[in-house]
Design a protein around this motif. Structure first.
Motif, PDB file in Angstrom:
ATOM      1  N   ALA A 119     -84.354 -29.411 -99.176  1.00 37.55           N
ATOM      2  CA  ALA A 119     -84.281 -30.536-100.114  1.00 37.55           C
ATOM      3  C   ALA A 119     -85.397 -31.546 -99.861  1.00 37.55           C
ATOM      4  N   VAL A 120     -85.709 -31.785 -98.600  1.00 39.30           N
ATOM      5  CA  VAL A 120     -86.811 -32.698 -98.276  1.00 39.30           C
ATOM      6  C   VAL A 120     -88.134 -32.156 -98.819  1.00 39.30           C
ATOM      7  N   MET A 121     -88.384 -30.871 -98.637  1.00 43.68           N
ATOM      8  CA  MET A 121     -89.615 -30.275 -99.133  1.00 43.68           C
ATOM      9  C   MET A 121     -89.695 -30.338-100.653  1.00 43.68           C
ATOM     10  N   ILE A 122     -88.563 -30.125-101.319  1.00 42.79           N
ATOM     11  CA  ILE A 122     -88.546 -30.227-102.780  1.00 42.79           C
ATOM     12  C   ILE A 122     -88.989 -31.623-103.214  1.00 42.79           C
ATOM     13  N   GLY A 123     -88.515 -32.634-102.499  1.00 41.12           N
ATOM     14  CA  GLY A 123     -88.870 -34.006-102.833  1.00 41.12           C
ATOM     15  C   GLY A 123     -90.316 -34.352-102.570  1.00 41.12           C
ATOM     16  N   GLN A 124     -90.996 -33.536-101.772  1.00 43.73           N
ATOM     17  CA  GLN A 124     -92.395 -33.808-101.434  1.00 43.73           C
ATOM     18  C   GLN A 124     -93.386 -33.132-102.368  1.00 43.73           C
ATOM     19  N   ALA A 125     -92.906 -32.329-103.315  1.00 43.83           N
ATOM     20  CA  ALA A 125     -93.825 -31.438-104.033  1.00 43.83           C
ATOM     21  C   ALA A 125     -93.956 -31.715-105.520  1.00 43.83           C
ATOM     22  N   GLY A 126     -93.432 -32.835-105.998  1.00 42.46           N
ATOM     23  CA  GLY A 126     -93.664 -33.213-107.385  1.00 42.46           C
ATOM     24  C   GLY A 126     -93.203 -32.189-108.403  1.00 42.46           C
ATOM     25  N   GLY A 127     -92.044 -31.567-108.172  1.00 41.49           N
ATOM     26  CA  GLY A 127     -91.501 -30.628-109.140  1.00 41.49           C
ATOM     27  C   GLY A 127     -91.945 -29.203-108.983  1.00 41.49           C
ATOM     28  N   ARG A 128     -92.690 -28.888-107.936  1.00 43.85           N
ATOM     29  CA  ARG A 128     -93.208 -27.527-107.794  1.00 43.85           C
ATOM     30  C   ARG A 128     -92.350 -26.628-106.904  1.00 43.85           C
ATOM     31  N   PHE A 129     -91.272 -27.171-106.367  1.00 47.82           N
ATOM     32  CA  PHE A 129     -90.314 -26.373-105.613  1.00 47.82           C
ATOM     33  C   PHE A 129     -88.929 -26.530-106.231  1.00 47.82           C
ATOM     34  N   VAL A 130     -88.143 -25.463-106.184  1.00 51.52           N
ATOM     35  CA  VAL A 130     -86.708 -25.540-106.453  1.00 51.52           C
ATOM     36  C   VAL A 130     -86.004 -24.864-105.283  1.00 51.52           C
ATOM     37  N   GLY A 131     -84.692 -25.054-105.175  1.00 47.54           N
ATOM     38  CA  GLY A 131     -83.964 -24.582-104.007  1.00 47.54           C
ATOM     39  C   GLY A 131     -83.019 -23.428-104.281  1.00 47.54           C
ATOM     40  N   LEU A 132     -83.013 -22.472-103.343  1.00 48.34           N
ATOM     41  CA  LEU A 132     -81.994 -21.424-103.261  1.00 48.34           C
ATOM     42  C   LEU A 132     -81.438 -21.500-101.841  1.00 48.34           C
ATOM     43  N   GLY A 133     -80.299 -22.146-101.673  1.00 49.30           N
ATOM     44  CA  GLY A 133     -79.811 -22.468-100.337  1.00 49.30           C
ATOM     45  C   GLY A 133     -79.088 -21.331 -99.651  1.00 49.30           C
ATOM     46  N   GLY A 134     -78.869 -21.517 -98.359  1.00 47.70           N
ATOM     47  CA  GLY A 134     -78.098 -20.566 -97.563  1.00 47.70           C
ATOM     48  C   GLY A 134     -76.652 -20.991 -97.435  1.00 47.70           C
ATOM     49  N   LEU A 135     -75.780 -20.026 -97.130  1.00 51.26           N
ATOM     50  CA  LEU A 135     -74.348 -20.273 -96.962  1.00 51.26           C
ATOM     51  C   LEU A 135     -73.831 -19.458 -95.783  1.00 51.26           C
ATOM     52  N   ALA A 136     -72.817 -19.968 -95.106  1.00 51.25           N
ATOM     53  CA  ALA A 136     -72.181 -19.232 -94.004  1.00 51.25           C
ATOM     54  C   ALA A 136     -71.077 -18.352 -94.584  1.00 51.25           C
ATOM     55  N   LEU A 137     -71.461 -17.207 -95.146  1.00 47.66           N
ATOM     56  CA  LEU A 137     -70.527 -16.389 -95.914  1.00 47.66           C
ATOM     57  C   LEU A 137     -69.506 -15.642 -95.069  1.00 47.66           C
ATOM     58  N   GLN A 138     -69.623 -15.697 -93.743  1.00 51.32           N
ATOM     59  CA  GLN A 138     -68.534 -15.122 -92.937  1.00 51.32           C
ATOM     60  C   GLN A 138     -67.259 -15.949 -93.067  1.00 51.32           C
ATOM     61  N   ASP A 139     -67.390 -17.162 -93.604  1.00 54.82           N
ATOM     62  CA  ASP A 139     -66.234 -17.994 -93.931  1.00 54.82           C
ATOM     63  C   ASP A 139     -66.400 -18.405 -95.397  1.00 54.82           C
ATOM     64  N   VAL A 140     -65.741 -17.686 -96.293  1.00 60.28           N
ATOM     65  CA  VAL A 140     -65.954 -17.890 -97.720  1.00 60.28           C
ATOM     66  C   VAL A 140     -65.584 -19.306 -98.144  1.00 60.28           C
ATOM     67  N   ASP A 141     -64.541 -19.865 -97.558  1.00 58.68           N
ATOM     68  CA  ASP A 141     -64.142 -21.228 -97.930  1.00 58.68           C
ATOM     69  C   ASP A 141     -65.237 -22.239 -97.585  1.00 58.68           C
ATOM     70  N   LEU A 142     -65.803 -22.127 -96.381  1.00 62.74           N
ATOM     71  CA  LEU A 142     -66.893 -23.023 -96.006  1.00 62.74           C
ATOM     72  C   LEU A 142     -68.114 -22.790 -96.887  1.00 62.74           C
ATOM     73  N   ALA A 143     -68.377 -21.528 -97.219  1.00 60.22           N
ATOM     74  CA  ALA A 143     -69.514 -21.211 -98.074  1.00 60.22           C
ATOM     75  C   ALA A 143     -69.374 -21.870 -99.436  1.00 60.22           C
TER      76      ALA A 143
END
Length: 350
Positions: A119-143
Protein backbone atom coordinates in the motif's frame (compact mmCIF):
# COMPACT_ATOMS: atom_id res chain seq x y z
CA UNK A 1 -14.32 6.42 -6.60
CA UNK A 2 -11.43 6.59 -4.11
CA UNK A 3 -8.39 8.80 -4.59
CA UNK A 4 -6.24 5.77 -5.43
CA UNK A 5 -8.77 4.57 -8.01
CA UNK A 6 -8.87 8.00 -9.64
CA UNK A 7 -5.09 7.89 -9.94
CA UNK A 8 -5.25 4.51 -11.67
CA UNK A 9 -7.93 5.73 -14.06
CA UNK A 10 -5.88 8.85 -14.75
CA UNK A 11 -2.84 6.75 -15.52
CA UNK A 12 -4.40 5.95 -18.88
CA UNK A 13 -5.04 9.55 -19.85
CA UNK A 14 -1.72 11.21 -19.11
CA UNK A 15 1.15 11.71 -21.56
CA UNK A 16 3.06 8.51 -20.80
CA UNK A 17 3.22 6.33 -23.93
CA UNK A 18 3.51 3.07 -21.94
CA UNK A 19 0.32 1.03 -22.07
CA UNK A 20 1.11 -2.45 -20.74
CA UNK A 21 -0.43 -3.82 -17.54
CA UNK A 22 1.69 -6.43 -15.76
CA UNK A 23 -0.39 -8.61 -13.44
CA UNK A 24 2.56 -10.76 -12.28
CA UNK A 25 5.19 -8.84 -10.35
CA UNK A 26 6.29 -9.13 -6.77
CA UNK A 27 7.18 -7.10 -3.71
CA UNK A 28 9.50 -7.88 -0.82
CA UNK A 29 9.63 -5.23 1.92
CA UNK A 30 13.02 -3.67 2.60
CA UNK A 31 12.99 -5.13 6.12
CA UNK A 32 10.91 -7.34 8.38
CA UNK A 33 9.90 -6.73 11.99
CA UNK A 34 10.44 -9.47 14.57
CA UNK A 35 7.41 -11.62 15.42
CA UNK A 36 4.94 -10.20 17.92
CA UNK A 37 5.81 -10.37 21.61
CA UNK A 38 9.36 -11.44 20.89
CA UNK A 39 8.22 -14.95 20.02
CA UNK A 40 10.35 -17.34 17.98
CA UNK A 41 8.36 -18.33 14.88
CA UNK A 42 9.68 -20.97 12.55
CA UNK A 43 9.48 -19.73 8.96
CA UNK A 44 9.48 -16.01 9.84
CA UNK A 45 11.63 -14.08 7.31
CA UNK A 46 14.44 -11.62 7.95
CA UNK A 47 16.70 -9.57 5.70
CA UNK A 48 20.47 -9.27 5.47
CA UNK A 49 21.67 -6.29 3.47
CA UNK A 50 24.54 -6.98 1.08
CA UNK A 51 24.97 -3.38 -0.09
CA UNK A 52 22.82 -0.34 -0.85
CA UNK A 53 21.03 -2.11 -3.72
CA UNK A 54 20.90 -5.80 -2.79
CA UNK A 55 19.85 -7.96 0.15
CA UNK A 56 19.20 -11.59 0.98
CA UNK A 57 15.94 -12.89 2.37
CA UNK A 58 16.71 -15.35 5.17
CA UNK A 59 14.26 -17.95 6.47
CA UNK A 60 15.11 -20.20 9.42
CA UNK A 61 18.73 -19.03 9.32
CA UNK A 62 19.12 -20.10 5.69
CA UNK A 63 19.46 -17.77 2.68
CA UNK A 64 16.27 -18.03 0.64
CA UNK A 65 16.74 -15.52 -2.18
CA UNK A 66 19.07 -12.67 -3.08
CA UNK A 67 17.03 -9.69 -4.27
CA UNK A 68 17.52 -6.16 -5.53
CA UNK A 69 16.01 -2.99 -4.11
CA UNK A 70 13.57 -2.99 -7.04
CA UNK A 71 11.57 -5.26 -4.73
CA UNK A 72 10.77 -2.34 -2.42
CA UNK A 73 11.85 0.93 -4.11
CA UNK A 74 9.08 2.37 -6.29
CA UNK A 75 11.40 4.60 -8.31
CA UNK A 76 13.50 1.64 -9.45
CA UNK A 77 10.43 -0.18 -10.71
CA UNK A 78 9.10 2.86 -12.54
CA UNK A 79 12.34 3.26 -14.47
CA UNK A 80 12.18 -0.33 -15.71
CA UNK A 81 8.46 -0.04 -16.47
CA UNK A 82 9.09 2.97 -18.67
CA UNK A 83 11.84 1.11 -20.52
CA UNK A 84 9.71 -1.97 -21.23
CA UNK A 85 6.39 -0.28 -22.02
CA UNK A 86 4.57 -1.14 -18.79
CA UNK A 87 2.08 1.46 -17.56
CA UNK A 88 0.64 -0.39 -14.55
CA UNK A 89 2.05 -3.08 -12.27
CA UNK A 90 -0.21 -5.17 -10.04
CA UNK A 91 1.99 -5.63 -6.97
CA UNK A 92 1.78 -8.93 -5.09
CA UNK A 93 3.90 -10.53 -2.36
CA UNK A 94 6.78 -12.85 -3.12
CA UNK A 95 4.80 -16.07 -2.57
CA UNK A 96 7.10 -17.40 0.15
CA UNK A 97 5.79 -14.50 2.25
CA UNK A 98 2.30 -16.03 2.44
CA UNK A 99 3.58 -18.06 5.38
CA UNK A 100 1.02 -20.84 4.98
CA UNK A 101 3.30 -23.17 6.93
CA UNK A 102 3.86 -20.98 9.99
CA UNK A 103 1.68 -20.45 13.05
CA UNK A 104 -1.64 -18.91 11.98
CA UNK A 105 -1.65 -15.69 13.98
CA UNK A 106 1.99 -15.02 13.03
CA UNK A 107 1.20 -15.67 9.36
CA UNK A 108 -1.67 -13.20 9.58
CA UNK A 109 0.69 -10.59 11.07
CA UNK A 110 3.22 -11.25 8.30
CA UNK A 111 0.80 -10.85 5.40
CA UNK A 112 -0.68 -7.70 6.95
CA UNK A 113 2.81 -6.23 7.16
CA UNK A 114 3.59 -7.10 3.55
CA UNK A 115 0.22 -5.80 2.35
CA UNK A 116 0.83 -2.52 4.16
CA UNK A 117 4.23 -2.27 2.45
CA UNK A 118 2.48 -2.73 -0.91
CA UNK A 119 0.00 0.00 0.00
CA UNK A 120 2.86 2.39 0.74
CA UNK A 121 4.42 1.69 -2.66
CA UNK A 122 1.08 2.26 -4.37
CA UNK A 123 0.91 5.67 -2.74
CA UNK A 124 4.38 6.55 -4.02
CA UNK A 125 3.73 5.84 -7.70
CA UNK A 126 1.06 8.27 -8.86
CA UNK A 127 -1.45 5.65 -9.98
CA UNK A 128 0.98 3.28 -11.66
CA UNK A 129 0.64 0.47 -9.13
CA UNK A 130 -2.38 -1.50 -7.94
CA UNK A 131 -2.44 -4.16 -5.23
CA UNK A 132 -2.98 -7.92 -5.15
CA UNK A 133 -2.50 -8.76 -1.48
CA UNK A 134 -1.53 -11.90 0.36
CA UNK A 135 -3.67 -13.87 2.82
CA UNK A 136 -2.96 -16.52 5.47
CA UNK A 137 -5.21 -19.11 3.83
CA UNK A 138 -4.34 -21.88 6.28
CA UNK A 139 -6.92 -20.06 8.42
CA UNK A 140 -9.81 -19.18 6.12
CA UNK A 141 -11.53 -16.98 8.70
CA UNK A 142 -8.41 -14.84 9.19
CA UNK A 143 -7.91 -14.74 5.43
CA UNK A 144 -11.41 -13.35 4.94
CA UNK A 145 -10.77 -10.65 7.54
CA UNK A 146 -7.66 -9.54 5.67
CA UNK A 147 -9.40 -9.79 2.30
CA UNK A 148 -12.03 -7.31 3.47
CA UNK A 149 -9.31 -5.00 4.84
CA UNK A 150 -7.17 -4.88 1.72
CA UNK A 151 -10.11 -4.43 -0.64
CA UNK A 152 -12.25 -2.17 1.55
CA UNK A 153 -9.60 -0.08 3.32
CA UNK A 154 -6.50 -0.28 1.12
CA UNK A 155 -8.30 -0.29 -2.22
CA UNK A 156 -6.51 -3.37 -3.61
CA UNK A 157 -7.93 -4.92 -6.77
CA UNK A 158 -7.71 -8.46 -5.45
CA UNK A 159 -5.44 -11.12 -3.98
CA UNK A 160 -2.64 -13.47 -4.84
CA UNK A 161 -2.90 -17.02 -3.51
CA UNK A 162 -0.69 -20.09 -3.74
CA UNK A 163 -1.29 -22.99 -6.12
CA UNK A 164 -1.72 -25.13 -3.02
CA UNK A 165 -2.14 -24.40 0.67
CA UNK A 166 0.11 -26.78 2.55
CA UNK A 167 -0.50 -29.43 -0.10
CA UNK A 168 -4.27 -28.89 -0.39
CA UNK A 169 -5.42 -27.88 -3.92
CA UNK A 170 -7.25 -24.59 -4.24
CA UNK A 171 -10.36 -26.30 -5.64
CA UNK A 172 -10.94 -28.06 -2.30
CA UNK A 173 -14.30 -27.18 -0.69
CA UNK A 174 -12.62 -25.99 2.52
CA UNK A 175 -11.67 -22.80 0.65
CA UNK A 176 -15.19 -22.08 -0.63
CA UNK A 177 -15.92 -19.51 2.11
CA UNK A 178 -12.94 -17.49 0.87
CA UNK A 179 -14.14 -17.64 -2.73
CA UNK A 180 -17.63 -16.62 -1.61
CA UNK A 181 -16.18 -13.39 -0.24
CA UNK A 182 -13.82 -12.82 -3.19
CA UNK A 183 -16.74 -13.04 -5.59
CA UNK A 184 -18.90 -10.85 -3.36
CA UNK A 185 -16.18 -8.18 -3.18
CA UNK A 186 -15.44 -8.42 -6.92
CA UNK A 187 -11.82 -9.19 -6.05
CA UNK A 188 -9.56 -10.68 -8.71
CA UNK A 189 -7.71 -13.86 -7.65
CA UNK A 190 -4.21 -14.49 -9.04
CA UNK A 191 -2.91 -18.03 -8.47
CA UNK A 192 0.87 -18.31 -8.20
CA UNK A 193 2.97 -21.46 -7.99
CA UNK A 194 4.20 -22.27 -4.50
CA UNK A 195 6.16 -25.14 -2.93
CA UNK A 196 5.31 -27.48 -5.80
CA UNK A 197 4.63 -31.17 -5.65
CA UNK A 198 6.99 -33.65 -7.31
CA UNK A 199 10.27 -32.05 -6.30
CA UNK A 200 11.61 -35.51 -5.43
CA UNK A 201 11.33 -36.40 -9.13
CA UNK A 202 13.57 -33.57 -10.34
CA UNK A 203 17.23 -34.28 -10.97
CA UNK A 204 19.39 -31.20 -10.65
CA UNK A 205 19.92 -28.03 -8.60
CA UNK A 206 17.36 -26.19 -6.50
CA UNK A 207 16.37 -23.59 -9.18
CA UNK A 208 14.59 -26.38 -11.05
CA UNK A 209 11.77 -25.72 -8.59
CA UNK A 210 11.06 -22.48 -10.45
CA UNK A 211 11.88 -23.82 -13.90
CA UNK A 212 9.97 -27.13 -13.85
CA UNK A 213 8.16 -27.50 -10.51
CA UNK A 214 6.18 -24.27 -10.69
CA UNK A 215 4.36 -24.91 -13.99
CA UNK A 216 3.49 -28.44 -12.88
CA UNK A 217 1.84 -27.22 -9.68
CA UNK A 218 -0.03 -24.41 -11.40
CA UNK A 219 -1.40 -26.88 -13.95
CA UNK A 220 -2.71 -29.11 -11.17
CA UNK A 221 -4.22 -26.11 -9.37
CA UNK A 222 -6.11 -25.09 -12.51
CA UNK A 223 -7.32 -28.67 -12.96
CA UNK A 224 -8.60 -28.71 -9.37
CA UNK A 225 -10.71 -25.64 -10.08
CA UNK A 226 -12.45 -27.52 -12.91
CA UNK A 227 -12.80 -30.93 -11.26
CA UNK A 228 -13.90 -29.27 -8.03
CA UNK A 229 -16.66 -27.30 -9.80
CA UNK A 230 -15.41 -23.96 -8.49
CA UNK A 231 -16.60 -21.92 -11.47
CA UNK A 232 -20.09 -23.44 -11.29
CA UNK A 233 -20.35 -22.40 -7.65
CA UNK A 234 -18.84 -18.95 -8.23
CA UNK A 235 -19.64 -17.95 -11.83
CA UNK A 236 -18.62 -14.31 -11.38
CA UNK A 237 -15.19 -15.15 -9.95
CA UNK A 238 -12.25 -13.71 -11.89
CA UNK A 239 -9.31 -16.08 -11.51
CA UNK A 240 -5.93 -16.03 -13.27
CA UNK A 241 -3.07 -18.52 -13.27
CA UNK A 242 0.63 -17.68 -13.36
CA UNK A 243 3.22 -19.05 -15.80
CA UNK A 244 0.70 -19.36 -18.62
CA UNK A 245 -1.39 -21.71 -16.53
CA UNK A 246 1.61 -24.00 -16.29
CA UNK A 247 1.05 -27.47 -17.71
CA UNK A 248 -2.71 -27.04 -17.84
CA UNK A 249 -2.91 -26.28 -21.58
CA UNK A 250 -1.34 -29.69 -22.20
CA UNK A 251 -3.50 -31.45 -19.60
CA UNK A 252 -6.74 -30.02 -20.94
CA UNK A 253 -7.17 -32.32 -23.99
CA UNK A 254 -6.76 -35.37 -21.74
CA UNK A 255 -9.23 -33.94 -19.24
CA UNK A 256 -11.67 -33.23 -22.06
CA UNK A 257 -11.34 -36.76 -23.42
CA UNK A 258 -11.80 -38.19 -19.93
CA UNK A 259 -14.94 -36.11 -19.54
CA UNK A 260 -16.29 -37.62 -22.77
CA UNK A 261 -15.17 -41.21 -22.21
CA UNK A 262 -15.31 -41.87 -18.47
CA UNK A 263 -18.68 -41.65 -16.66
CA UNK A 264 -17.10 -40.94 -13.27
CA UNK A 265 -15.45 -37.81 -14.65
CA UNK A 266 -18.56 -36.71 -16.50
CA UNK A 267 -20.54 -36.96 -13.27
CA UNK A 268 -18.29 -34.56 -11.35
CA UNK A 269 -18.12 -31.98 -14.14
CA UNK A 270 -21.53 -30.67 -15.21
CA UNK A 271 -19.85 -28.60 -17.90
CA UNK A 272 -17.14 -29.43 -20.41
CA UNK A 273 -13.55 -28.78 -19.19
CA UNK A 274 -12.76 -27.00 -22.46
CA UNK A 275 -15.67 -24.61 -21.93
CA UNK A 276 -14.73 -23.99 -18.30
CA UNK A 277 -11.09 -23.33 -19.18
CA UNK A 278 -12.09 -20.37 -21.31
CA UNK A 279 -13.28 -18.63 -18.13
CA UNK A 280 -9.73 -18.67 -16.75
CA UNK A 281 -7.20 -15.95 -17.27
CA UNK A 282 -3.58 -16.99 -17.75
CA UNK A 283 -0.52 -14.80 -17.87
CA UNK A 284 1.88 -14.56 -20.82
CA UNK A 285 4.94 -15.78 -18.91
CA UNK A 286 5.94 -18.70 -21.16
CA UNK A 287 9.13 -17.31 -22.79
CA UNK A 288 8.10 -18.44 -26.27
CA UNK A 289 6.04 -16.89 -29.08
CA UNK A 290 4.66 -20.22 -30.33
CA UNK A 291 3.50 -21.16 -26.83
CA UNK A 292 1.91 -17.74 -26.42
CA UNK A 293 -0.08 -18.30 -29.60
CA UNK A 294 -1.13 -21.69 -28.25
CA UNK A 295 -2.41 -20.09 -25.03
CA UNK A 296 -4.59 -17.74 -27.05
CA UNK A 297 -5.95 -20.69 -29.05
CA UNK A 298 -6.75 -22.65 -25.86
CA UNK A 299 -8.06 -19.94 -23.54
CA UNK A 300 -9.23 -17.24 -25.95
CA UNK A 301 -8.09 -13.84 -27.15
CA UNK A 302 -9.69 -12.13 -24.16
CA UNK A 303 -8.14 -14.38 -21.48
CA UNK A 304 -4.37 -14.03 -21.83
CA UNK A 305 -2.84 -11.21 -19.80
CA UNK A 306 0.67 -9.82 -19.63
CA UNK A 307 2.88 -11.13 -16.82
CA UNK A 308 6.62 -10.92 -16.16
CA UNK A 309 7.62 -12.12 -12.64
CA UNK A 310 9.37 -8.77 -12.15
CA UNK A 311 11.79 -8.01 -10.50
CA UNK A 312 13.37 -11.46 -10.17
CA UNK A 313 16.12 -12.66 -12.50
CA UNK A 314 14.07 -15.50 -13.99
CA UNK A 315 11.52 -13.24 -15.66
CA UNK A 316 10.24 -12.02 -19.00
CA UNK A 317 12.43 -8.97 -19.59
CA UNK A 318 10.75 -7.75 -22.80
CA UNK A 319 7.07 -8.57 -22.30
CA UNK A 320 5.55 -6.20 -24.83
CA UNK A 321 8.13 -7.17 -27.46
CA UNK A 322 7.28 -10.84 -26.88
CA UNK A 323 3.61 -10.18 -27.60
CA UNK A 324 4.51 -8.18 -30.69
CA UNK A 325 6.71 -11.04 -31.88
CA UNK A 326 3.87 -13.53 -31.49
CA UNK A 327 1.01 -11.53 -33.04
CA UNK A 328 0.73 -9.19 -36.01
CA UNK A 329 -2.85 -8.12 -35.34
CA UNK A 330 -2.80 -4.73 -33.59
CA UNK A 331 -6.12 -5.18 -31.81
CA UNK A 332 -5.08 -8.57 -30.45
CA UNK A 333 -1.79 -7.10 -29.23
CA UNK A 334 -3.73 -4.42 -27.38
CA UNK A 335 -5.96 -7.00 -25.71
CA UNK A 336 -2.98 -9.03 -24.52
CA UNK A 337 -0.90 -6.01 -23.54
CA UNK A 338 -3.47 -4.15 -21.47
CA UNK A 339 -7.19 -4.56 -22.25
CA UNK A 340 -7.54 -8.10 -20.86
CA UNK A 341 -5.69 -7.12 -17.69
CA UNK A 342 -7.98 -4.14 -17.21
CA UNK A 343 -10.92 -6.54 -17.25
CA UNK A 344 -9.27 -9.05 -14.92
CA UNK A 345 -8.31 -6.38 -12.39
CA UNK A 346 -11.66 -4.63 -12.63
CA UNK A 347 -10.07 -1.41 -13.84
CA UNK A 348 -12.80 -0.97 -16.46
CA UNK A 349 -15.14 -0.37 -13.53
CA UNK A 350 -13.00 2.41 -12.02
Amino acid sequence: MSGAEKEVAGAFTDRCTCRGIDIHCHVVPGSFPPPANGATVRGWPSMIAANACHATVVIDDKPYRRISDACWVAERRLEEMDRTGIRIQALSPMPELFGYWIERAAAHDLVRYVNDAIAVMIGQAGGRFVGLGGLALQDVDLAIVELHRIVGELGFRGVEIGSNINGVPIGDPRFHPFFVEAEKLNAAVFVHALRPTGMDRLLGPAPLQQVLGYPTDVGLAAASVITGGLLQKFPKLRIAFSHGGGTFASLLPRLQQGYSALPTLNEIMPESPAVQARRFYVDSLVFDADMLRHLVAVFGEDRVVLGTDYPFNFREKEPVARIEEAFADVQLRERLTFANARAFLGLDEV
